[in-house]
Design an enzyme around this catalytic site. Sequence first.
Site, short mmCIF file in Angstrom:
data_model
loop_
_atom_site.label_atom_id
_atom_site.label_comp_id
_atom_site.label_asym_id
_atom_site.label_seq_id
_atom_site.Cartn_x
_atom_site.Cartn_y
_atom_site.Cartn_z
N ALA A 70 75.58 5.63 54.64
CA ALA A 70 76.08 5.52 56.02
C ALA A 70 77.28 6.43 56.23
CB ALA A 70 76.44 4.07 56.33
N HIS A 71 77.42 6.91 57.45
CA HIS A 71 78.57 7.72 57.88
C HIS A 71 78.70 9.02 57.09
CE1 HIS A 71 79.52 4.11 60.07
NE2 HIS A 71 79.56 3.44 58.93
N ARG A 72 77.58 9.50 56.55
CA ARG A 72 77.55 10.75 55.78
C ARG A 72 78.41 10.68 54.51
NH1 ARG A 72 74.53 14.30 57.69
NH2 ARG A 72 75.49 16.04 56.62
N LEU A 73 78.58 9.48 53.99
CA LEU A 73 79.33 9.27 52.74
C LEU A 73 78.33 9.22 51.59
CD1 LEU A 73 81.80 6.55 54.06
CD2 LEU A 73 82.14 9.03 53.95
#
Length: 192
Positions: free
Chosen positions: A169-172
């Site tokens: 999620a959230h490009r993490l």
Amino acid sequence: METDPLDLFRDWYAQARETEINDSNAVALATADAAGRPSLRMVLLKGFDERGFVFYTNRESRKAGELAANPHAALLFHWKSLRRQVRIEGPVSLASDEESDAYFASRSRNSQLGAWASDQSRPLDRRETFDQRFEAMQRRFDGQPVLRPPHWGGYRVMPERIEFWQDRAHRLHERRLFERAGDGWREGLLYP
């Protein structure tokens, strides 16, 4: 305990075989010519082990010419259903004639005939020309096995680097990198 990247790939690949609707073995193959100009296309993975990752093609094709001039390649598996990617980089060698013969014999008859009929990657004046060549191969091999053409065979990408990318999620994202170190592997992480 040290992770073996081939074992990890085997696990991810098995999951992809169950979840991907079409061609879970599809892999982008990047090559470059002698001048370093890149080229990219999809091929199908047909096997892998500690010696490398194997695909098959016409050895007179554009990709084969590029591999002859610059015997290094990169592979990219993208399994959207799993939100995963695997990147592999390394030198390329020819699969043995025995391996190529065995895989060719497992292909459908029409695929075998197509390997004889196609001048892969070369200009084609019109589709009918290829269809006529295919029909000629049907007549040539009527009632007999189709042997592997001498210009067709396998290539093996021996991994020096393997990266496992997992979407978060959230490009993490999580990125695990394995690099050859002697007879083993060195493992590390990369920033997303």
